[in-house]
Design a protein around this motif. Sequence first.
Motif, PDB file in Angstrom:
ATOM      1  N   GLY A   1      45.131  50.785  31.123  1.00 23.98           N
ATOM      2  CA  GLY A   1      46.324  51.509  30.972  1.00 23.98           C
ATOM      3  C   GLY A   1      46.318  52.630  29.902  1.00 23.98           C
ATOM      4  O   GLY A   1      46.587  53.426  30.141  1.00 23.98           O
TER       5      GLY A   1
ATOM      6  N   ARG B   1      46.000  56.578  30.318  1.00 29.32           N
ATOM      7  CA  ARG B   1      47.248  57.247  29.376  1.00 29.32           C
ATOM      8  C   ARG B   1      46.723  58.384  28.512  1.00 29.32           C
ATOM      9  O   ARG B   1      47.244  59.667  28.386  1.00 29.32           O
ATOM     10  CB  ARG B   1      48.226  56.371  28.454  1.00 29.32           C
ATOM     11  N   TYR B   2      45.626  58.053  27.676  1.00 32.98           N
ATOM     12  CA  TYR B   2      45.020  58.966  26.698  1.00 32.98           C
ATOM     13  C   TYR B   2      43.800  59.695  27.197  1.00 32.98           C
ATOM     14  O   TYR B   2      43.255  60.477  26.536  1.00 32.98           O
ATOM     15  CB  TYR B   2      44.685  58.370  25.367  1.00 32.98           C
TER      16      TYR B   2
ATOM     17  N   ASP C   1      50.426  55.659  17.888  1.00 34.96           N
ATOM     18  CA  ASP C   1      50.325  55.652  19.362  1.00 34.96           C
ATOM     19  C   ASP C   1      51.376  56.912  19.802  1.00 34.96           C
ATOM     20  O   ASP C   1      52.432  56.511  20.115  1.00 34.96           O
ATOM     21  CB  ASP C   1      51.155  54.157  19.991  1.00 34.96           C
TER      22      ASP C   1
ATOM     23  N   ARG D   1      51.752  58.797  22.112  1.00 36.78           N
ATOM     24  CA  ARG D   1      51.940  58.950  23.419  1.00 36.78           C
ATOM     25  C   ARG D   1      52.861  57.741  24.174  1.00 36.78           C
ATOM     26  O   ARG D   1      53.234  57.392  25.162  1.00 36.78           O
ATOM     27  CB  ARG D   1      50.872  59.139  24.519  1.00 36.78           C
TER      28      ARG D   1
ATOM     29  N   TYR E   1      52.300  54.384  24.158  1.00 40.39           N
ATOM     30  CA  TYR E   1      51.769  53.589  25.359  1.00 40.39           C
ATOM     31  C   TYR E   1      52.546  51.937  25.180  1.00 40.39           C
ATOM     32  O   TYR E   1      52.740  51.409  26.043  1.00 40.39           O
ATOM     33  CB  TYR E   1      50.378  53.858  25.434  1.00 40.39           C
TER      34      TYR E   1
END
Length: 513
Positions: A171, A175-176, A221, A223, A225
Motif C-alpha cells: 500500500g 501511494r508514493y 509521511d 501523504r 498513508y
Amino acid sequence: MQLLRRTGLAALAFIFLLGTALGAAAQEQPLRAGSKRFTESYILAEVLAQTAAPHTAVAPVVRQGLGNTAIVYEALRSGGIDVYAEYTGTIALEILKGQASMTREAMNAALRPLGLGVAVPLGFNDGYALAMRAADAERLGIRTLSDLAGRRELRFGLSNEFIGRADGWQGLAARYGFTHAPTGLDHGLAYEAIAAKQIDVIDIYTTDAKIDHLGLRVLEDDRHYFPRYDAVLLYRLDLPARLPAAWAALQQLEGRIDEHAMIAMNARAELQGVAFDVIARDFLAAAQPGAGAAPRSGEGARGFMAKLFGPDLGRLARQHLMLVAISVGVAILIAVPVGVAVFGHLRLRALVLGLTGLLQTIPSLALLAVLISLLGAIGTLPALIALTLYSLLPIMRNTVTGLAEVPTGLRDAGTALGMTSGQNLRAVLLPLAMPTLLAGVRTATTIAIGTATIAAFIGAGGFGERIVTGLALNDRELLVAGAVPAAALALLSEALFEALEHFMRRRRAARAP
C-alpha cells in the motif's frame, strides 16, 4: 501382524495419555499474556502479567515472542492466550481488513462475534515509519517519503511482516510510487544492517530506542498513508468474568504509559540489556501513587555467562528435552510398524517413503502456522506434531533399509525352521536390522533437537526461546546462550547413541561363538 497391533495400541495409549496430561494442564486457568517478537511487545506482556499477578490465585503465564500479528492473533482467538498489547491501526487494517478511520466502537462490534474485544488504551502511539541514516538524508536532501520515492539507488531492508501486511509495503509503494525491491529482514537485525551501511532504508516503530542512538532520520509521511497505532489491549471477552480482579487491575493501566516512558523502557532493553521483567517491575513501581522517579533495580546488563547459566536454564532444558523425547518416541511407535508393514510391497513402500520425504521439504515455520490454524492452538501440541512428522522419515527409511539388508538365506532359514512370519520378524529380521534402525532414531533425534528451537516461535519454550529473544533484541550473546545448550544437547545425544551402539556390538560379539 500381532506385533503391529501391539505397537499400534501402545501408540494410541501414549497419545491418549499425552492428551490427558495436556487437558489436565489446560484446566488450570491463570491469566495468559502473549507478545509479538519485538522489544516493546515483550515489555508490555510483562507489564500486563505483573499488573495482574497480585490479583490472581495462580501466577500469570507470559508467552513471549509468539511471532507476527497473524500468529499472536490466532493464539488469542483460539484461547492459547487471554490478552496482549495490540495497536489500533493493526486491528483496523490487518486483522479486521477495515478502514484506518475505524473507531474503537466499530472494532468491538466487528470483534464481538469472535469472542474478542478492544479496551484499555495505554496512552501512547507507536506508528510505522521509514528511516534512513541522517547524514545520508541530509546529503541527498531527503526529508519526506515523497523525496525518497525518486531515489532508486537506495537499498530498502524491510521487516518481513511489514512487507506482507495490508497496511505495509504494498500500500505504501502504491501511494508514493516506490519501485524498489526491498530485502526482507528481521526487525531487530535491520538496525545493525543500516548501521553497517549494508542497507539504506528500514521500517521502524516510532518508539524504537535505536532511532536516536544510531543517528537515523524518520522520514515524514507527507501523504498521510500510515494511520495512528494507539496501543490498546486486545482480549478475550470471557476474561473479565473469569478473572474479574485481574481485569480490574489491567484497566488501571489506561493512559499510564506515554511515548517517552515507552521509549525509555525500550532503551533499557535494547541499549542496556536489562531483562524485560525487571523493566516492567521498575515501571510499575514508579507508577504507584506517590512514587518519585523511576527506581532502577540492581540488575543491569548481564554478561554472557550470566545469560548462559541464567535462572531459566533448567526450565528451558526440561521443555526442550520433553519436546524431543515425546516427538521421537511417538515417531518410533508410528514409523517402525509402518516401515515393517510396507517393506514387502515395493510400490506402497515407495509411496509411503515419498510422502514422509515430502514432509521434510515443508519449512518449519510454515508447518507450525498450518498446524496452529488446523488445531486452533499454540504451544506444545502443534510443536510436538511438527517434530513428530519431521522425525518419521529417517526412522521409517532406516527400518525398511535394515530389513532389506538381512540376507535372504537368513530369512529363509527361519521359515525352514517352521517359524511364522511374525516369529521370523521378531527373532530374525528385527534383531539383525536393529543397528540400521537405531541409526535412523539417532538421526531423527539430532534433527528434533535442532528443529525444536523453532518451537519457541509459537510459545512451546525450549532453548529457542533465548534465540528468538536474541533476534528481537539483536543480542548476539543471548543468541549464543540459546544455541550453545542446544548444541550441547545434540552432542550428548550423539554420545549416548554411540555408547548404546558400542554396547550392542559387544553383545553381538559375545554371542558370536
